[in-house]
Structure formats: structure tokens, C-alpha cells
Design an enzyme around this catalytic site. Structure first.
Site, PDB file in Angstrom:
ATOM      1  N   LYS A 130       4.263  61.088  74.512  1.00 17.32           N
ATOM      2  CA  LYS A 130       3.448  61.995  75.324  1.00 17.32           C
ATOM      3  C   LYS A 130       4.192  62.248  76.625  1.00 17.32           C
ATOM      4  O   LYS A 130       5.008  61.428  77.052  1.00 17.32           O
ATOM      5  CB  LYS A 130       2.094  61.352  75.625  1.00 17.32           C
ATOM      6  CG  LYS A 130       1.025  62.329  76.058  1.00 17.32           C
ATOM      7  CD  LYS A 130       0.336  63.003  74.881  1.00 17.32           C
ATOM      8  CE  LYS A 130      -0.590  64.101  75.335  1.00 17.32           C
ATOM      9  NZ  LYS A 130      -1.393  64.651  74.240  1.00 17.32           N
ATOM     10  N   ASP A 170      -0.955  70.391  75.640  1.00 15.27           N
ATOM     11  CA  ASP A 170      -2.133  69.556  75.912  1.00 15.27           C
ATOM     12  C   ASP A 170      -2.840  70.252  77.077  1.00 15.27           C
ATOM     13  O   ASP A 170      -2.628  71.463  77.286  1.00 15.27           O
ATOM     14  CB  ASP A 170      -1.718  68.109  76.256  1.00 15.27           C
ATOM     15  CG  ASP A 170      -2.899  67.137  76.297  1.00 15.27           C
ATOM     16  OD1 ASP A 170      -3.335  66.667  75.230  1.00 15.27           O
ATOM     17  OD2 ASP A 170      -3.419  66.839  77.399  1.00 15.27           O
TER      18      ASP A 170
END
Ligand code: NDP
Length: 449
Positions: A130, A170
């Protein structure tokens, strides 16, 4: 659970917390997974002997970098960029980039840690990672966002590659940002490497259904949970938090399946439309015009906007938290249950606090945790990588069918594993154990690396 197992897990938790001070979201994510692993360690002592859990909790690599950029008034700004390459036992690191002022290492590590197990659950060959930045795209011009993305990629590119690390979107990172990032990657490397980013535009290597995938997938997961209880979404009232990518396509699929969504939100407040949210209007306001959700009531006079209101106060049968972490507190979970909510599908990552999760589990409602329920987004990213690798592009129907099958399989795996390990109907236990077993077995097979 045998005492030595619970002592081992507690010791690991204490060590992780001490080694990563102040990273409270990461601690919360680790605690939730470790709390489920007692029966696994009792059955498979080789995982403890090989220190698999300790290894999983330590990222393989963490990159923190400076991102300088110039705004439209020629002022210089400095943001911080992150990429945490957490675990590559199952494939290249895969996970989105988040641009939001709240981003710091603890947020990226919690998201990266969750991503390991989520990606394992999809059954596709992807590891967990991430990244992101504390940059706030809100209120910035297209030119400012482009210059920021170019500066961000000027450092990040050296860590990426279709077989190494493949970011996606995201919060705050959608099609516009992925375009700027891909353009800069291509320019620096002199390579048209489609598989290095997912969520690309449909004209240049993107996949149909990727935009819709997280929302659609969450609804498919909820439909499966309800089916297991002899129910469905048809005729049910839902509440969705957020009004971004995940929220919009959750509303779309709920509508398609005969349900009605009566409320959605942003970080300033929520709208309540008892006739059902007009999704075309929300899409226009959010996707095209990049406006705030309160403007909805200027076009739909019968609807209400509640500034700083709590969307979870609106009674519903099904709740879809689709904004951010820890948005459902214990008191909100209590309100939802008291108002007759029978199912929760987490489109967002870790949106429910541990107190809230306990209330849902104790009430025995159908509770689908994010790492299972929202895995459709990353699964469709992996389908985008497959299409890129074979220089092919699939139809909407075919891709949606693949997504639907994947979500059914994830539901089935969580359901069966929860049962097998003594917690029938508990999708938290099912998701954590099913995801963990895949990663742990791969790590065991590859030796101490
Ligand atoms: P978007 O940026 O498209 O939308 C985010 C929405 O949530 C906006 O309405 C935003 O409101 C709201 N929001 C964000 N942060 C906060 C906050 N701190 N407090 C209150 N509201 C907030 O993001 P996505 O829809 O892509 O992501 C939403 C959630 O889904 C995140 O948890 C993400 O990690 C998760 N997720 C996303 C996937 C994807 O494919 N996009 C895949 C899997 C999970 P505002 O505009 O006011 O900030």
C-alpha cells in the site's frame, strides 16, 4: 485455545506494538488478525516454529520519500510519500495509493497489512502492499494534481514494475491521478508497461468493471451472506457512507438488485432521500463536477442535508460503510442493531472499531469485514493485469461474471473456514484464517526469506 498458544500470540502482539510505536491503526489491524489465529497455531505448530506470524507483521520493505511540487501561484510545497511493500509470498506487491491529509506511516501499514490477507482471499497471484501521501487533492486544480503526481512518481518509479509492485487507486486517487502517474512512469522509464498500474483509462490498458468493482463486489458479498440466511437485498433499505468511488457503485448494484439506498455522505455531512438516492445526480456532482454532497438537495428539494450529521442514525436493513477507517463507533453499531440492521458489508477498509465489531458479532447479524467484502476491487485489478499480460481486453459481462464468481468463492471460503475452526457464521474469523493460511503456507514453502 491452549495457554502456550495464547501466550505466544500475546507476546507477538506486544512486540509488534513496541516495535511500531504510535501506529495505532496498524496495531488495531494486527490485533484483529492475531485474535483469530489461536486455533490455527494449535493445529499447525510449524507456523510458530518458523516464526511465520512475526515475519508477516514485519514489512519486507518500507519507502518514505519527499514529494516537492509547485502550485498555481508558484509556491513550493513539500509532501511526504510512502510505499510499504508488505508481503510478496503470493505475487508482486499489490495495493492502492491513498492521497489524504490524514496519511502517515501507521495508516499505510494498516492498509498494507490488511491487503496481504485480502489479496490471498481472491485466489489470484498477488502479494500485499500500500502507499500514498499526505497530499490533499481536494480544491487543487488539475495542473496542481498533475505536478504532484509527476513528482510522486519521479521517486516511486524505481520501486515499481509489473513483476515487482503494482499500485492502484484508493481515497483521493482515481482515474485522473492514475493517468498522470502512468504518464510519468512511461516517460521516465521509456517503457509502455501497462501492467505496472491498475485502474487505467479504458483507452490505454484499463479494464472494464474496474471502476465499479469494489462497490459491486461488496454488494455481491452481502447478497451471498443474506442468501446463506434465506434472505436477499430485494426490497431492503440500505445506508451507504461516503460518496466516492466505492459508495457510488455500491448504490448502483444495490439498486440493480432491487434494494433502495436512502442515505450517503461525505466528510461534512449526509443526505437523506426517502424516495431513494438519485444516483445519476450523485455521479454528476461527484464524478464530473467534483462537488460536495450537500449540493444534492439544491436539485432534489424533498431530500434533506444534515451538516455534521451521523449517517448511521438513519434506520436501515443493510449498512455499507464506504468512506474510511473507524467510521462506525461502538455507539453507531448499537444504533444500527437497535434500528433493525441485519447485515453490514464493509466497502471501506477497517471502517468498524473493535467495539463495533463485537456488537455486530454478538448480535449475530451478517457482518462482512472489509478484507473479504471489498476484495472485488483488487481482484479486478488482478484481472486487469491478466488482460495487460495477454494484450487482450474482455467484455463488461465477462469481467463482471469473473468478479461475481470471485466474490462467491471468497464468501464460500470464509464461511467454510469459520465453521471448520469453530466459529460458524463469523466472517472475521473465516477471512483472517483463510487468508492467513494461504500466505503462511507459501512462506513456509519458500524457506526463511
Ligand atoms: P474516494 O476518494 O473515491 O471517496 C472517499 C469518500 O469517503 C468520500 O466521500 C470522502 O468524503 C469520504 N471520506 C474519506 N475520508 C474520510 C474521513 N476521514 N472522514 C469522513 N469521510 C471520509 O475513495 P474510495 O471510494 O476509493 O475509498 C473509500 C474506502 O474504500 C476507503 O476506505 C478505501 O480504502 C476503501 N477501498 C477502496 C477500493 C477502491 O477500489 N477504490 C478498494 C478497496 C477498499 P470527502 O470527499 O469529504 O473526503
Amino acid at each position: 485455545m491452549p495457554r502456550d498458544v495464547s501466550t505466544t500470540l500475546q507476546t507477538i502482539c506486544d512486540e509488534v506494538f513496541a516495535r511500531n510505536p504510535g501506529e495505532v491503526e496498524f496495531h488495531q489491524a494486527v490485533r484483529e488478525v492475531l485474535d483469530c489465529l489461536g486455533p490455527v497455531l494449535a493445529r499447525y505448530p510449524e507456523f510458530a516454529q518458523n516464526k511465520i506470524i512475526r515475519r508477516i507483521c514485519e514489512p519486507e520493505r518500507q519507502i518514505i520519500f519527499r514529494v516537492p511540487w509547485v502550485d498555481d501561484n508558484n509556491e513550493v510545497h513539500i509532501n511526504r510519500g510512502f510505499r510499504v511493500e508488505f508481503n510478496s509470498a503470493l505475487g508482486p506487491y499489490k495495493g492502492g495509493l491513498r492521497f489524504h491529509p490524514s496519511v502517515y506511516l501507521g495508516i499505510i501499514k494498516f492498509l498494507g497489512f490488511e491487503q496481504i490477507f485480502k489479496n490471498a482471499l481472491t485466489g489470484l497471484p498477488i502479494g500485499g502492499g500500500k502507499g500514498g501521501s499526505d497530499f490533499d487533492p481536494k480544491g487543487k486544480s488539475d495542473g496542481e494534481v498533475m505536478r504532484f503526481c509527476q513528482s510522486f512518481m519521479t521517486e516511486l518509479y524505481r520501486h515499481l514494475g509489473e513483476h515487482t509492485d503494482v499500485p492502484a487507486g484508493d481515497i483521493g486517487v482515481g482515474g485522473r491521478e492514475i493517468g498522470f502517474l502512468f504518464g510519468q512512469y512511461k516517460r521516465i522509464t521509456n517503457r509502455y508497461e501497462s501492467g505496472v498500474l491498475t485502474g487505467k483509462g479504458l483507452d490505454w490498458g484499463g479494464s472494464l468493471v474496474r471502476t465499479e468493482a469494489t462497490g459491486y463486489g461488496t454488494v455481491y458479498f452481502v447478497e451471498e451472506m443474506l442468501k446463506a440466511r434465506g434472505a436477499s437485498l430485494e426490497g431492503k433499505t440500505s445506508v451507504v457512507s461516503g460518496s466516492g468511488n466505492v459508495a457510488i457503485y455500491t448504490i448502483e448494484k444495490v439498486n440493480e438488485l432491487g434494494g433502495k439506498v436512502v442515505a450517503c455522505s461525505d466528510s461534512n455531512g449526509f443526505i437523506h432521500d426517502e424516495q431513494g438516492i438519485d444516483l445519476d445526480l450523485v455521479k454528476l456532482l461527484k464524478e464530473v463536477q467534483r462537488r460536495r454532497i450537500k449540493e444534492y438537495v439544491e436539485h432534489r428539494k424533498h431530500a434533506k442535508y444534515i451538516e455534521k450529521g451521523n449517517v448511521w442514525d438513519v434506520p436501515c436493513d443493510v449498512a455499507f460503510p464506504s468512506a474510511t477507517e473507524n467510521e462506525i463507533l461502538g455507539k453507531d453499531a448499537k444504533t444500527l442493531v437497535e434500528n433493525g440492521c441485519i447485515a453490514v458489508g464493509e466497502g471501506a477498509n477497517m471502517p468498524t472499531t473493535p467495539e463495533g465489531v463485537k456488537i455486530f458479532l454478538d448480535a449475530k447479524i451478517a457482518y462482512g469485514p472489509g478484507k473479504a467484502a471489498n476484495a472485488g476491487g483488487v481482484a479486478t485489478s488482478a484481472l486487469e493485469m491478466q488482460q495487460n499480460a495477454s494484450r487482450d481486453s474482455w467484455t463488461f459481462e465477462h469481467t463482471d461474471q469473473r468478479l461475481h464468481e470471485i466474490m462467491k468463492n471468497i464468501h464460500q471460503a470464509c464461511y467454510e473456514v469459520a465453521d471448520e475452526f469453530g466459529s460458524p457464521g463469523n466472517y472475521v474469523v473465516g477471512a483472517n484464517i483463510a487468508g492467513f493460511l494461504k500466505v503462511a503456507r507459501a512462506m513456509l514453502g519458500m524457506g526463511v526469506i
